[in-house]
Design a protein around this motif. Structure first.
Motif, mmCIF file in Angstrom:
data_model
loop_
_atom_site.group_PDB
_atom_site.id
_atom_site.type_symbol
_atom_site.label_atom_id
_atom_site.label_comp_id
_atom_site.label_asym_id
_atom_site.label_seq_id
_atom_site.Cartn_x
_atom_site.Cartn_y
_atom_site.Cartn_z
ATOM 1 N N ARG A 1 56.729 13.446 -23.600
ATOM 2 C CA ARG A 1 57.420 12.159 -23.705
ATOM 3 C C ARG A 1 56.748 11.206 -24.695
ATOM 4 O O ARG A 1 57.415 10.504 -25.441
ATOM 5 C CB ARG A 1 57.494 11.514 -22.319
ATOM 6 N N ARG B 1 60.655 15.956 -21.489
ATOM 7 C CA ARG B 1 60.212 14.556 -21.622
ATOM 8 C C ARG B 1 60.293 13.838 -20.286
ATOM 9 O O ARG B 1 59.533 12.906 -20.038
ATOM 10 C CB ARG B 1 61.050 13.819 -22.671
ATOM 11 N N SER C 1 59.193 17.336 -27.971
ATOM 12 C CA SER C 1 58.206 16.256 -28.151
ATOM 13 C C SER C 1 58.278 15.629 -29.538
ATOM 14 O O SER C 1 57.770 14.545 -29.749
ATOM 15 C CB SER C 1 56.787 16.771 -27.887
#
Length: 154
Positions: free
Chosen positions: A109, A102, A91
């Protein structure tokens, strides 16, 4: 997996408090204070002692027992720790790969946007930049809907 979901649930409130309560905001500022404005994987570890301790405390709470009350095995705790560290690192990275968490987890994400909130948006209600849930994002979505409904009724 339930430990990761529970960790994400509890840490959402801790992280939100670190952005809204002045005393805790001072403690969390270091994590967001990269001089050149970038976010890198090593920024996962760029925090104050109190900030890091709160994160570890939440991890300890969810690692003690399963949701059925039995003590978690060492293997389950090790797997939990590996996955959480991997998700946190992914992240915070600008690298295009790996793109595992992600791809599936909105919090992983979009966490990089969260780091740019002060630099990009002065609007406190711009929820694209106010994501506090680290992995899954459902609490951030609920908070955004709540604030949207609250704003409509005023």
């Amino acid at each position: 997996t339930t430990g990761i979901v529970l960790y994400d649930f509890i840490f959402f409130f801790v992280h939100w408090a670190m952005h809204d309560i002045p005393f805790l905001k001072c403690i969390h500022t270091r994590h967001h204070s990269k001089p050149n404005g970038t976010v890198e994987a090593r920024d996962t570890l760029r925090h104050s002692l109190v900030d890091g301790s709160l994160q570890v405390l939440v991890n300890i709470i969810v690692q003690r027992r399963t949701i059925w009350g039995s003590i978690k095995s060492r293997l389950a705790r090790a797997i939990h720790n590996i996955i959480v560290v991997w998700m946190l690192t992914e992240s915070h990275t600008a690298s295009p790969k790996p793109y595992i968490w992600r791809k599936w987890c909105i919090g992983v994400r979009e966490h990089r946007l969260h780091h740019f909130a002060d630099k990009v948006s002065n609007n406190k209600n711009d929820f694209r930049f106010q994501r506090y849930q680290q992995f899954f994002g459902y609490l951030d979505n609920l908070r955004a809907c709540w604030n949207e409904n609250d704003t409509k009724h005023k």
